[in-house]
Design an enzyme around this catalytic site. Structure first.
Site, mmCIF file in Angstrom:
data_model
loop_
_atom_site.group_PDB
_atom_site.id
_atom_site.type_symbol
_atom_site.label_atom_id
_atom_site.label_comp_id
_atom_site.label_asym_id
_atom_site.label_seq_id
_atom_site.Cartn_x
_atom_site.Cartn_y
_atom_site.Cartn_z
ATOM 1 N N LYS A 1 0.838 -1.196 0.000
ATOM 2 C CA LYS A 1 0.000 0.000 0.000
ATOM 3 C C LYS A 1 0.877 1.251 0.000
ATOM 4 O O LYS A 1 1.808 1.370 0.813
ATOM 5 C CB LYS A 1 -0.845 0.037 1.276
ATOM 6 C CG LYS A 1 -2.282 -0.389 1.106
ATOM 7 C CD LYS A 1 -2.940 -0.368 2.465
ATOM 8 C CE LYS A 1 -4.422 -0.170 2.369
ATOM 9 N NZ LYS A 1 -5.049 -0.180 3.710
HETATM 10 C C1 E4P Z 1 -8.668 1.038 4.057
HETATM 11 O O1 E4P Z 1 -7.957 0.313 3.429
HETATM 12 C C2 E4P Z 1 -8.270 1.649 5.321
HETATM 13 O O2 E4P Z 1 -7.451 0.728 5.997
HETATM 14 C C3 E4P Z 1 -9.403 1.940 6.243
HETATM 15 O O3 E4P Z 1 -10.593 1.394 5.729
HETATM 16 C C4 E4P Z 1 -9.518 3.380 6.667
HETATM 17 O O4 E4P Z 1 -10.663 3.521 7.453
HETATM 18 P P1 E4P Z 1 -10.945 4.682 8.509
HETATM 19 O O5 E4P Z 1 -11.528 5.857 7.781
HETATM 20 O O6 E4P Z 1 -11.930 4.068 9.442
HETATM 21 O O7 E4P Z 1 -9.637 5.005 9.173
#
Ligand code: E4P
Length: 230
Positions: free
Chosen positions: A89
């Protein structure tokens, strides 16, 4: 269409993986920190390898912890060497909007043969650029989009349409789940994948009326058990 689990907790991942309902796992540094992963970068790598082994061949996204271009490439190589199903990522840009991330993403996909999940995106236009750069996955944070007052489902539908029109391979992951309803609504809007936190997945599964119905069946079933001893 499928569901990934947005978690780094081994017990939770194993529980849902054994049910056969998840097709991948996503993590980020915030999730790992909150969920008690320790041991610095070695700790991240160790946890990533454990998750990757557990759910193989399903993909496991692990995020770089730096925004320095060569640092991102070094970390991406180290993560992807851990297991074949690791996806790296990388955020769409730096903390102040620095632009080198897309170049890194493009190089990882085209030169280093590393699959990239581009993350922290809030709009179809960002996802489109990430897909153009060659990303395997483009992650849009649906819950945060809604929190900003925009319609995440509309953004997802337009993005899917554009990706197909441009013949781009990227798959849309929608994360940042806030409500049980998000999962079906985002898949229905055009997401290839929704990455779900464990509480939301439990919320999808357990229904109070189903509980009541199961209790009724068991109560009446027990009456038959009793008959055997009469
Ligand atoms: C997605 O890949 C992220 O890890 C995650 O969904 C972010 O979510 P949040 O807005 O709850 O931090």
């Amino acid at each position: 269409m499928s569901i990934f689990l947005d978690s780094s907790r081994l017990e939770e991942i194993e529980q849902f993986h054994r049910m056969g309902i998840i097709r991948g796992v996503t993590t980020n540094p915030t999730i790992m920190l909150k969920e008690g992963v320790t041991g610095g970068m070695d700790g991240i790598r160790r946890r990533a390898r454990e998750i990757a082994e557990m759910v193989a061949p399903f993909p496991v996204s692990v995020e770089v912890t730096t925004n320095d271009a060569s640092g991102m490439i070094d970390q991406a190589k180290a993560f992807s060497d851990l297991a074949e199903n690791i996806v790296v990522k990388v955020t769409i840009h730096g903390p102040q909007g620095e632009l080198e991330n897309l170049e890194v993403i493009h190089a990882l996909e085209t030169v280093h043969n590393i699959r990239v999940n581009v993350t922290a995106m809030m709009s179809a236009q960002q996802c489109f650029l990430a897909a153009m750069a060659g990303a395997t996955y483009v992650s849009i944070f649906g819950g945060r989009v809604n929190n900003m007052g925009y319609d995440s489902s509309n953004e997802i539908a337009r993005l899917r349409n554009v990706l197909e029109g441009a013949n781009l391979k990227a798959e849309i992951i929608v994360g940042s789940t806030r409500e049980v309803l998000n999962v079906i609504e985002w898949l229905d809007a055009g997401a290839h994948i929704v990455t779900v936190i464990p509480d939301i997945l439990r919320g999808m599964l357990v229904h109070p009326y189903s509980k009541e119905t199961v209790q009724m069946f068991l109560r009446d079933g027990a009456a038959f058990e009793k008959m055997l001893h009469e």
